[in-house]
Design a protein around this motif. Structure first.
Motif, PDB file in Angstrom:
ATOM      1  N   VAL A  72      49.140  39.536  39.940  1.00  0.00           N
ATOM      2  CA  VAL A  72      49.171  40.915  40.410  1.00  0.00           C
ATOM      3  C   VAL A  72      48.067  41.661  39.667  1.00  0.00           C
ATOM      4  N   ASP A  73      46.981  41.906  40.356  1.00  0.00           N
ATOM      5  CA  ASP A  73      45.775  42.496  39.769  1.00  0.00           C
ATOM      6  C   ASP A  73      45.867  44.018  39.842  1.00  0.00           C
ATOM      7  N   THR A  74      45.917  44.660  38.682  1.00  0.00           N
ATOM      8  CA  THR A  74      46.027  46.125  38.662  1.00  0.00           C
ATOM      9  C   THR A  74      44.722  46.818  39.025  1.00  0.00           C
ATOM     10  N   GLY A  75      43.609  46.097  38.956  1.00  0.00           N
ATOM     11  CA  GLY A  75      42.303  46.727  39.115  1.00  0.00           C
ATOM     12  C   GLY A  75      41.767  47.259  37.804  1.00  0.00           C
ATOM     13  N   HIS A  76      42.611  47.208  36.765  1.00  0.00           N
ATOM     14  CA  HIS A  76      42.205  47.647  35.428  1.00  0.00           C
ATOM     15  C   HIS A  76      42.218  46.498  34.435  1.00  0.00           C
ATOM     16  N   ASN A  77      42.156  45.272  34.928  1.00  0.00           N
ATOM     17  CA  ASN A  77      42.204  44.113  34.046  1.00  0.00           C
ATOM     18  C   ASN A  77      40.895  43.917  33.299  1.00  0.00           C
ATOM     19  N   PHE A  78      40.981  43.257  32.148  1.00  0.00           N
ATOM     20  CA  PHE A  78      39.785  42.946  31.370  1.00  0.00           C
ATOM     21  C   PHE A  78      38.918  41.953  32.137  1.00  0.00           C
ATOM     22  N   PRO A  79      37.610  42.232  32.287  1.00  0.00           N
ATOM     23  CA  PRO A  79      36.731  41.311  33.021  1.00  0.00           C
ATOM     24  C   PRO A  79      36.730  39.906  32.439  1.00  0.00           C
ATOM     25  N   GLU A  80      36.811  39.798  31.095  1.00  0.00           N
ATOM     26  CA  GLU A  80      36.817  38.478  30.460  1.00  0.00           C
ATOM     27  C   GLU A  80      38.020  37.653  30.903  1.00  0.00           C
ATOM     28  N   VAL A  81      39.133  38.325  31.119  1.00  0.00           N
ATOM     29  CA  VAL A  81      40.353  37.624  31.509  1.00  0.00           C
ATOM     30  C   VAL A  81      40.279  37.186  32.971  1.00  0.00           C
ATOM     31  N   LEU A  82      39.740  38.035  33.834  1.00  0.00           N
ATOM     32  CA  LEU A  82      39.596  37.665  35.245  1.00  0.00           C
ATOM     33  C   LEU A  82      38.638  36.485  35.403  1.00  0.00           C
ATOM     34  N   GLU A  83      37.561  36.490  34.629  1.00  0.00           N
ATOM     35  CA  GLU A  83      36.618  35.370  34.683  1.00  0.00           C
ATOM     36  C   GLU A  83      37.307  34.084  34.238  1.00  0.00           C
ATOM     37  N   PHE A  84      38.102  34.171  33.184  1.00  0.00           N
ATOM     38  CA  PHE A  84      38.828  33.000  32.686  1.00  0.00           C
ATOM     39  C   PHE A  84      39.855  32.533  33.716  1.00  0.00           C
ATOM     40  N   ARG A  85      40.557  33.475  34.332  1.00  0.00           N
ATOM     41  CA  ARG A  85      41.545  33.133  35.373  1.00  0.00           C
ATOM     42  C   ARG A  85      40.903  32.319  36.488  1.00  0.00           C
ATOM     43  N   ASP A  86      39.778  32.816  37.008  1.00  0.00           N
ATOM     44  CA  ASP A  86      39.120  32.156  38.134  1.00  0.00           C
ATOM     45  C   ASP A  86      38.593  30.775  37.740  1.00  0.00           C
ATOM     46  N   ARG A  87      38.060  30.688  36.535  1.00  0.00           N
ATOM     47  CA  ARG A  87      37.524  29.398  36.068  1.00  0.00           C
ATOM     48  C   ARG A  87      38.637  28.375  35.878  1.00  0.00           C
ATOM     49  N   THR A  88      39.793  28.828  35.407  1.00  0.00           N
ATOM     50  CA  THR A  88      40.908  27.919  35.159  1.00  0.00           C
ATOM     51  C   THR A  88      41.474  27.350  36.452  1.00  0.00           C
ATOM     52  N   VAL A  89      41.707  28.202  37.451  1.00  0.00           N
ATOM     53  CA  VAL A  89      42.293  27.704  38.700  1.00  0.00           C
ATOM     54  C   VAL A  89      41.306  26.815  39.450  1.00  0.00           C
ATOM     55  N   GLU A  90      40.001  27.111  39.303  1.00  0.00           N
ATOM     56  CA  GLU A  90      39.004  26.252  39.929  1.00  0.00           C
ATOM     57  C   GLU A  90      38.983  24.875  39.279  1.00  0.00           C
ATOM     58  N   LYS A  91      39.096  24.856  37.953  1.00  0.00           N
ATOM     59  CA  LYS A  91      39.089  23.580  37.227  1.00  0.00           C
ATOM     60  C   LYS A  91      40.301  22.731  37.598  1.00  0.00           C
ATOM     61  N   LEU A  92      41.472  23.369  37.731  1.00  0.00           N
ATOM     62  CA  LEU A  92      42.699  22.640  38.054  1.00  0.00           C
ATOM     63  C   LEU A  92      42.919  22.482  39.555  1.00  0.00           C
ATOM     64  N   ARG A  93      42.044  23.093  40.366  1.00  0.00           N
ATOM     65  CA  ARG A  93      42.126  23.015  41.825  1.00  0.00           C
ATOM     66  C   ARG A  93      43.482  23.504  42.328  1.00  0.00           C
ATOM     67  N   ILE A  94      43.855  24.678  41.856  1.00  0.00           N
ATOM     68  CA  ILE A  94      45.120  25.295  42.231  1.00  0.00           C
ATOM     69  C   ILE A  94      44.830  26.497  43.123  1.00  0.00           C
ATOM     70  N   GLU A  95      45.698  26.727  44.092  1.00  0.00           N
ATOM     71  CA  GLU A  95      45.560  27.906  44.953  1.00  0.00           C
ATOM     72  C   GLU A  95      45.907  29.160  44.155  1.00  0.00           C
ATOM     73  N   LEU A  96      45.050  30.174  44.244  1.00  0.00           N
ATOM     74  CA  LEU A  96      45.286  31.457  43.588  1.00  0.00           C
ATOM     75  C   LEU A  96      45.615  32.510  44.636  1.00  0.00           C
ATOM     76  N   VAL A  97      46.783  33.139  44.473  1.00  0.00           N
ATOM     77  CA  VAL A  97      47.188  34.250  45.334  1.00  0.00           C
ATOM     78  C   VAL A  97      47.054  35.531  44.505  1.00  0.00           C
ATOM     79  N   VAL A  98      46.301  36.498  45.010  1.00  0.00           N
ATOM     80  CA  VAL A  98      46.094  37.760  44.294  1.00  0.00           C
ATOM     81  C   VAL A  98      46.733  38.892  45.074  1.00  0.00           C
ATOM     82  N   ALA A  99      47.632  39.619  44.418  1.00  0.00           N
ATOM     83  CA  ALA A  99      48.216  40.837  44.981  1.00  0.00           C
ATOM     84  C   ALA A  99      47.537  42.011  44.297  1.00  0.00           C
ATOM     85  N   SER A 100      46.840  42.834  45.051  1.00  0.00           N
ATOM     86  CA  SER A 100      45.982  43.879  44.491  1.00  0.00           C
ATOM     87  C   SER A 100      46.657  45.242  44.523  1.00  0.00           C
TER      88      SER A 100
END
Length: 309
Positions: A72-100
């Motif tokens: 659940v993305d508030t729109g106020h998240n730390f950019p470093e954390v969002l970058e890490f989130r995206d890199r992690t799910v890509e590495k593990l090949r997991i589907e990411l669902v984002v509720a904005s």
């Protein structure tokens, strides 16, 4: 206490505790995958959700993680954390669902709060995402040592058709037997890290060599002091009259909405230094760094009753 041969620097006592906690969490994750049809795991890129996802990958190896992760993305998240989130799910090949949350504000389903924080606004997008995905089990990284409301919640926590939690109507969990039964429209929140402490989490991160977003470690950052917290000024935190930005050595104990999540003064630049720091503290990470939990004595419980994490 002596260090183990397998994990130098980790005492035998601590290794035994971590093994027990890991075993319990893996049992919980496997139980959910075996018993429920459409689980999903809340994943923000924060340390607890990172550890939880690591445990899921370990529990189900060599098969891939068979369920998606939800943020659940508030729109106020730390950019470093969002970058890490995206890199992690890509590495593990997991589907990411984002509720904005921003989408809900843009189309009028939610209104911006006067205090600017968006953490309390996450409940509606979360419940809508659960309904849209027909998820019957939702893994969360909540721990009992964080807050009084979380301390009294069961590991398997039933939520009604409206996503609400009734703290007076909880199921017994004797002998680690969990009840996953629920009516259509209801779902179960599951907390594999319930019995972990912040210190346990960090010792496990050290033992497993788990990567985290860099802001969990000491770094130089511009901060202002507000209501006893150190906030990073910027787009989501406006500097008020009398506040003077300063460059300080800080780290974050928890990550969330930038407008209500404070840093702590720290020189702990690696995992062992963080462990030593956490071992000496007497305040939980939410109590020390989350303004949204200071709204009232029952702030967390009130939000959880409505469907919050």
């Amino acid at each position: 206490m002596t260090a183990t041969a397998q994990h130098p620097g980790v005492s035998t006592e601590h290794a035994s505790l971590l093994d027990a906690l890991e075993s319990e969490a893996i049992h919980i994750i496997r139980d959910v995958v075996a018993e429920l049809e459409r689980p999903v795991m809340l994943f923000s890129g924060g340390k607890d959700s990172v550890v939880m996802l690591h445990l899921a990958a370990k529990a189900l190896w060599p098969a891939p993680v068979p369920f998606p992760v939800l943020h659940v993305d508030t729109g106020h998240n730390f950019p470093e954390v969002l970058e890490f989130r995206d890199r992690t799910v890509e590495k593990l090949r997991i589907e990411l669902v984002v509720a904005s949350v921003q989408d809900y504000i843009d189309d009028g389903r939610l209104q911006e709060r006067a205090d600017g924080t968006r953490n309390p606004l996450q409940t509606v997008p979360l419940l809508d995402a659960i309904e849209a995905g027909r998820f019957d089990a939702v893994f969360g990284g909540g721990r009992r040592d964080e807050d009084k409301a979380r301390a009294k919640e069961r590991i398997f926590s039933l939520r009604n058709a409206f996503g609400h939690w009734d703290p007076k109507n909880q199921r017994p969990e004797l002998w680690h037997l969990y009840n996953t039964r629920h009516r259509p429209g209801e779902h179960v929140r599951v907390f594999p890290l319930s019995n972990w402490t912040e210190l346990d989490v960090w010792r496990y991160i050290a033992r497993e060599g788990i990567e985290l977003p860099p802001l969990y470690y000491a770094h130089q950052r511009e901060v202002i002091e507000r209501d006893g917290m150190l906030l990073h000024p910027g787009e989501h935190v406006e500097v008020r009259e009398g506040e003077v930005p300063q460059i300080r050595s800080v780290r974050y104990r928890t990550v969330g909405d930038m407008s209500c999540t404070g840093a702590v003064l720290s020189d702990a630049a690696d995992v062992q230094a963080v462990i030593a720091e956490v071992a000496a503290t007497t305040v939980t990470e939410r109590g020390a760094t989350r303004a949204d939990d200071r709204l009232s004595e029952a702030a967390m419980e009130d939000r959880k009753k409505e469907g919050y994490f």
